[in-house]
Design an enzyme around this catalytic site. Structure first.
Site, PDB file in Angstrom:
ATOM      1  N   ARG A  14      13.701  25.620  21.941  1.00 54.62           N
ATOM      2  CA  ARG A  14      14.339  26.503  20.960  1.00 54.62           C
ATOM      3  C   ARG A  14      13.430  26.845  19.772  1.00 54.62           C
ATOM      4  O   ARG A  14      13.717  27.745  19.009  1.00 54.62           O
ATOM      5  CB  ARG A  14      15.655  25.853  20.479  1.00 54.62           C
ATOM      6  N   LYS A  21       7.507  20.267  19.652  1.00 55.50           N
ATOM      7  CA  LYS A  21       8.373  20.242  18.455  1.00 55.50           C
ATOM      8  C   LYS A  21       8.029  19.106  17.501  1.00 55.50           C
ATOM      9  O   LYS A  21       7.986  19.314  16.285  1.00 55.50           O
ATOM     10  CB  LYS A  21       9.841  20.141  18.871  1.00 55.50           C
ATOM     11  N   GLY A 140      26.175  16.574  19.460  1.00 56.55           N
ATOM     12  CA  GLY A 140      27.147  15.844  20.263  1.00 56.55           C
ATOM     13  C   GLY A 140      28.298  15.402  19.366  1.00 56.55           C
ATOM     14  O   GLY A 140      28.088  15.048  18.212  1.00 56.55           O
ATOM     15  N   LYS A 347     -18.518  25.826  -5.000  1.00 59.10           N
ATOM     16  CA  LYS A 347     -18.423  25.110  -3.725  1.00 59.10           C
ATOM     17  C   LYS A 347     -19.488  24.032  -3.640  1.00 59.10           C
ATOM     18  O   LYS A 347     -20.626  24.269  -4.071  1.00 59.10           O
ATOM     19  CB  LYS A 347     -18.606  26.132  -2.600  1.00 59.10           C
ATOM     20  N   TYR A 362     -20.864  32.680  -9.035  1.00 56.76           N
ATOM     21  CA  TYR A 362     -20.799  31.864  -7.826  1.00 56.76           C
ATOM     22  C   TYR A 362     -21.771  30.704  -7.967  1.00 56.76           C
ATOM     23  O   TYR A 362     -22.973  30.908  -8.170  1.00 56.76           O
ATOM     24  CB  TYR A 362     -21.160  32.683  -6.574  1.00 56.76           C
TER      25      TYR A 362
HETATM   26  C1  UD1 Z   1      20.682  15.000  20.882  1.00 56.78           C
HETATM   27  C2  UD1 Z   1      21.940  14.224  21.305  1.00 56.78           C
HETATM   28  C3  UD1 Z   1      23.137  14.750  20.519  1.00 56.78           C
HETATM   29  C4  UD1 Z   1      22.876  14.606  19.038  1.00 56.78           C
HETATM   30  C5  UD1 Z   1      21.543  15.246  18.636  1.00 56.78           C
HETATM   31  C6  UD1 Z   1      21.190  14.861  17.206  1.00 56.78           C
HETATM   32  C7  UD1 Z   1      21.623  13.653  23.682  1.00 56.78           C
HETATM   33  C8  UD1 Z   1      22.025  13.959  25.062  1.00 56.78           C
HETATM   34  N1  UD1 Z   1      22.163  14.416  22.731  1.00 56.78           N
HETATM   35  O1  UD1 Z   1      20.901  16.355  21.243  1.00 56.78           O
HETATM   36  O2  UD1 Z   1      24.320  14.030  20.863  1.00 56.78           O
HETATM   37  O3  UD1 Z   1      23.948  15.161  18.294  1.00 56.78           O
HETATM   38  O4  UD1 Z   1      20.472  14.819  19.480  1.00 56.78           O
HETATM   39  O5  UD1 Z   1      20.068  15.523  16.724  1.00 56.78           O
HETATM   40  O6  UD1 Z   1      20.856  12.729  23.472  1.00 56.78           O
HETATM   41  N2  UD1 Z   1      13.603  14.113  24.432  1.00 56.78           N
HETATM   42  C9  UD1 Z   1      12.793  13.365  25.256  1.00 56.78           C
HETATM   43  N3  UD1 Z   1      12.909  13.518  26.614  1.00 56.78           N
HETATM   44  C10 UD1 Z   1      13.802  14.357  27.169  1.00 56.78           C
HETATM   45  C11 UD1 Z   1      14.648  15.120  26.314  1.00 56.78           C
HETATM   46  C12 UD1 Z   1      14.519  14.978  24.954  1.00 56.78           C
HETATM   47  O7  UD1 Z   1      11.964  12.575  24.783  1.00 56.78           O
HETATM   48  O8  UD1 Z   1      13.844  14.419  28.396  1.00 56.78           O
HETATM   49  C13 UD1 Z   1      13.461  13.979  22.973  1.00 56.78           C
HETATM   50  C14 UD1 Z   1      13.141  15.278  22.269  1.00 56.78           C
HETATM   51  O9  UD1 Z   1      11.725  15.444  22.166  1.00 56.78           O
HETATM   52  C15 UD1 Z   1      13.801  15.093  20.909  1.00 56.78           C
HETATM   53  C16 UD1 Z   1      14.958  14.147  21.193  1.00 56.78           C
HETATM   54  O10 UD1 Z   1      14.697  13.555  22.437  1.00 56.78           O
HETATM   55  O11 UD1 Z   1      12.917  14.495  19.979  1.00 56.78           O
HETATM   56  C17 UD1 Z   1      16.319  14.853  21.216  1.00 56.78           C
HETATM   57  O12 UD1 Z   1      16.309  15.861  22.212  1.00 56.78           O
HETATM   58  P1  UD1 Z   1      17.043  17.254  22.030  1.00 56.78           P
HETATM   59  O13 UD1 Z   1      16.870  18.025  23.262  1.00 56.78           O
HETATM   60  O14 UD1 Z   1      16.642  17.880  20.750  1.00 56.78           O
HETATM   61  O15 UD1 Z   1      18.560  16.759  21.940  1.00 56.78           O
HETATM   62  P2  UD1 Z   1      19.767  17.502  21.227  1.00 56.78           P
HETATM   63  O16 UD1 Z   1      20.240  18.622  22.090  1.00 56.78           O
HETATM   64  O17 UD1 Z   1      19.428  17.817  19.825  1.00 56.78           O
HETATM   65 CA    CA Z   2      17.614  17.794  18.664  1.00 61.53          CA
END
Ligand code: UD1
Ligand code: CA
Length: 447
Positions: A14, A21, A140, A347, A362
Site C-alpha cells: 500500500r 515499508k 483488526g 566547504k 567561495y
Molecule cells: C496487522 C494485524 C491487525 C492489526 C494491525 C495493527 C494481522 C493479521 N493483522 O494488520 O489485526 O490491527 O496489524 O497495525 O496480523 N509481515 C511479515 N510477514 C508477512 C506479513 C506481514 O513480516 O507475511 C509484517 C509486515 O512487514 C508488517 C507487519 O507484519 O511490519 C504487519 O503486517 P501488515 O500487513 O501491515 O498487517 P496489517 O494489515 O496492518
Molecule cells: Ca500494518
C-alpha cells in the site's frame, strides 16, 4: 526470559514504493530503527527481526544492532506464518515472546514494559495492546468481555457489517507464553479473505488472552500507506517540539519547523519559522536559528545566529553569525566569533577565531587563520579541472574585493591583497600583493 520478534518481512504494497515499508523514514530514522530502539532497552535475551521482501537490504540497515538475529520468511504468507519461522530458533526457549509489528513506530518503551509486566501478573497466555480509535478502518477488531478477556481478533476485511462497528482495535503488539504459542502455531489456518496465516488467530486459540488498552492512541498508529505515514510524522514532530519546549526551547511558529530526534538543543534556543534540523545536530544555548534554515548533522556552539542558511556536516563555534543566505558544506569548521555573510559558500575548510567572510565568496579546501578578513567576491580557485588544491591564509590577512586565489597557494600572516588580484604565487608575511593590469585613462576621450 524474554525474546522479541519484529515483523519486518512484508512488502508494504500500500506504500507503492520500491523501498520496503520498514525502511521508510520517519523523523529521519527508518520505521525499523524506531521499533528496534523501542525494545532494545528491554534487554531481551534474544532479539529477532523477521525479514523476507528485500531481505538483504533490510538486514544491512539493522545489522549494527548488537545481538540481533535475522530469520527469513519466504514467501510472506502472513503474520502467523512469519512467527512460525521462529520455531527452530526457539526450540528450547522457555519464557515470553514479545511480537512487534515493524510498521508501528511510535510505541514508547514504558508501554512495552507495562505490557510485559501485566502479562506476567495476569496469568494469561497472550496479552496484547489495543486502542479505541475514532477511525478503526484497516485495523483488526478486538472482541472481549468487560474484564478484558478476549474471545477473538477479526481482521477488518473479514468483519461483517455489525463487527465493523466495533472500534476497539488490535495494535499488533503481543506478549505470548512461548510454549503455548509454539504448540498452536502449526494449527493456524489461512481460511480468510487474504488467504494468509494470521497471528491474530492464535489469540482465540489460547485458554486466556487479555488486551491492554493504551492511554495514548497515538502510540499505536500503524503505517500502511503514505497518508498514515504523514499522520505519524506530524505526531512525532509534535512530540519532539513539545519535549524541547518543556526543556527551554522557543518555537516562534511551531508547526512550520521540523526536527529529528537525534538533535540536542540548549536552553533559550529560539527556532524561527521554516527551520529544519535533520540528522544528528547539537545546538548550543541562546542560539537563534532561522527563519528559513536547514541544518543537518552539525554541531553549533552557544549564542550563534543563523539566518536563511543551509549547513551540513559542519562545526560552528560560539558567538558566530551566519547568513542570510550562506551555504556551509561538509567538513567546515568555524571557530568562535566568526562572521559569515550573504551569498558565501564554504566547504572543507577551517576558519580561525574572529575571521570574517562577509559577502559573495567561495572558500573551499582552505585553512584561514585568526582575524582574517575576506573581501567581497574573493574566490579560492581550488580545482584545476582534475584535482583539488589547498589555500592557506595566515592570521590577520586581508583580501581585497574580487580576489582570486589560485590554489595551491599560501598567503602569510598580515598580508594585504589588492582588490581585483588573481594570485598564483605564495605571498610572505607582512606583504602587499597586487596582480592586476595598471589602469589606463585616456583623457578627453569623448570630446
Ligand atoms: C496487522 C494485524 C491487525 C492489526 C494491525 C495493527 C494481522 C493479521 N493483522 O494488520 O489485526 O490491527 O496489524 O497495525 O496480523 N509481515 C511479515 N510477514 C508477512 C506479513 C506481514 O513480516 O507475511 C509484517 C509486515 O512487514 C508488517 C507487519 O507484519 O511490519 C504487519 O503486517 P501488515 O500487513 O501491515 O498487517 P496489517 O494489515 O496492518
Ligand atoms: Ca500494518
Amino acid at each position: 526470559m524474554l525474546s522479541v520478534a519484529i515483523l519486518a518481512a512484508g512488502k508494504g504494497t500500500r506504500m507503492k514504493s520500491k523501498l520496503p515499508k520498514v525502511l521508510q523514514p520517519l523523523g529521519g530514522r527508518t520505521l525499523l530503527e524506531r521499533v528496534l530502539s523501542g525494545c532494545i532497552e528491554l534487554k531481551p535475551d534474544r532479539l529477532f527481526v523477521i525479514v523476507g521482501h528485500q531481505a538483504e537490504l533490510v538486514k544491512s540497515k539493522a545489522c549494527h544492532v548488537s545481538g540481533v538475529e535475522f530469520i527469513e520468511q519466504n514467501p510472506q504468507n502472513g503474520t502467523g506464518h512469519a512467527i512460525q519461522q521462529l520455531i527452530p530458533a526457539l526450540a528450547d526457549f522457555e519464557g515470553e515472546l514479545l511480537v512487534l509489528n515493524g510498521d508501528v513506530p511510535l510505541l514508547r518503551q514504558e508501554t512495552l514494559e507495562r505490557l510485559v509486566s501485566q502479562h506476567r501478573e495476569s496469568n494469561s497466555e497472550a496479552t496484547f495492546l489495543s486502542a479505541k480509535l475514532e477511525n478503526p478502518n484497516g485495523y483488526g477488531r478486538v472482541f472481549s468481555d468487560e474484564k478484558g478477556q478476549v474471545s477473538a481478533i477479526i481482521e477488518d476485511r473479514d468483519c461483517n457489517k455489525k463487527e465493523l462497528e466495533n472500534n476497539l482495535t488490535n495494535a499488533g503488539i503481543y506478549c505470548f507464553n512461548w510454549n503455548t504459542l509454539k504448540a498452536i502455531l502449526p494449527n493456524l489456518s489461512n481460511k480468510n479473505n487474504q488467504k494468509e496465516v494470521y497471528l491474530t488467530d492464535a489469540v482465540s486459540m489460547v485458554k486466556k488472552a487479555m488486551h491492554l488498552q493504551v492511554n495514548d492512541v497515538e502510540e499505536v498508529c500503524g503505517i500502511n500507506d503514505r497518508l498514515q505515514m504523514a499522520e505519524c510524522e506530524a505526531l512525532l514532530q509534535q512530540r519532539l517540539r513539545k519535549f524541547w519546549m518543556n526543556n527551554g526551547v522557543t518555537f516562534t511558529d511551531e508547526s512550520s519547523s521540523t526536527i529529528s530526534d537525534n538533535c540536542v538543543l540548549g536552553k533559550d534556543v529560539i527556532i524561527e519559522p521554516q527551520t529544519h534540523l535533520r540528522g544528528k545536530c547539537h545546538i548550543g544555548d541562546n542560539c537563534r536559528i532561522g527563519p528559513g534554515s536547514f541544518i543537518e548533522d552539525s554541531w553549533i556552539g552557544a549564542n550563534v545566529k543563523i539566518l536563511y542558511s543551509v549547513i551540513r556536516d559542519a562545526k560552528i563555534g560560539d558567538n558566530v553569525e551566519i547568513g542570510p543566505y550562506a551555504h556551509l558544506r561538509p567538513n567546515t569548521d568555524i571557530a568562535q566569533e566568526c562572521k559569515i555573510g550573504n551569498f558565501v559558500e564554504i566547504k572543507n575548510s577551517v576558519l580561525g577565531l574572529g575571521t570574517k567572510v562577509n559577502h559573495l565568496s567561495y572558500i573551499g579546501d582552505s585553512v584561514l587563520g585568526k582575524k582574517v578578513n575576506i573581501g567581497a567576491g574573493t574566490i579560492t580557485a581550488n580545482y584545476d579541472g582534475r584535482r583539488k588544491h589547498r589555500t592557506i591564509i595566515g592570521d590577520e590577512t586581508k583580501t581585497g574585493a574580487n580576489s582570486v586565489l589560485i590554489a595551491p597557494i599560501t598567503l602569510g600572516a598580515q598580508v594585504t591583497v589588492g582588490a581585483g588580484s588573481t594570485l598564483t604565487r605564495n605571498v610572505p608575511d607582512g606583504s602587499l600583493a597586487i596582480a592586476r593590469t595598471k589602469q589606463l585613462t585616456k583623457k578627453e576621450w569623448t570630446s
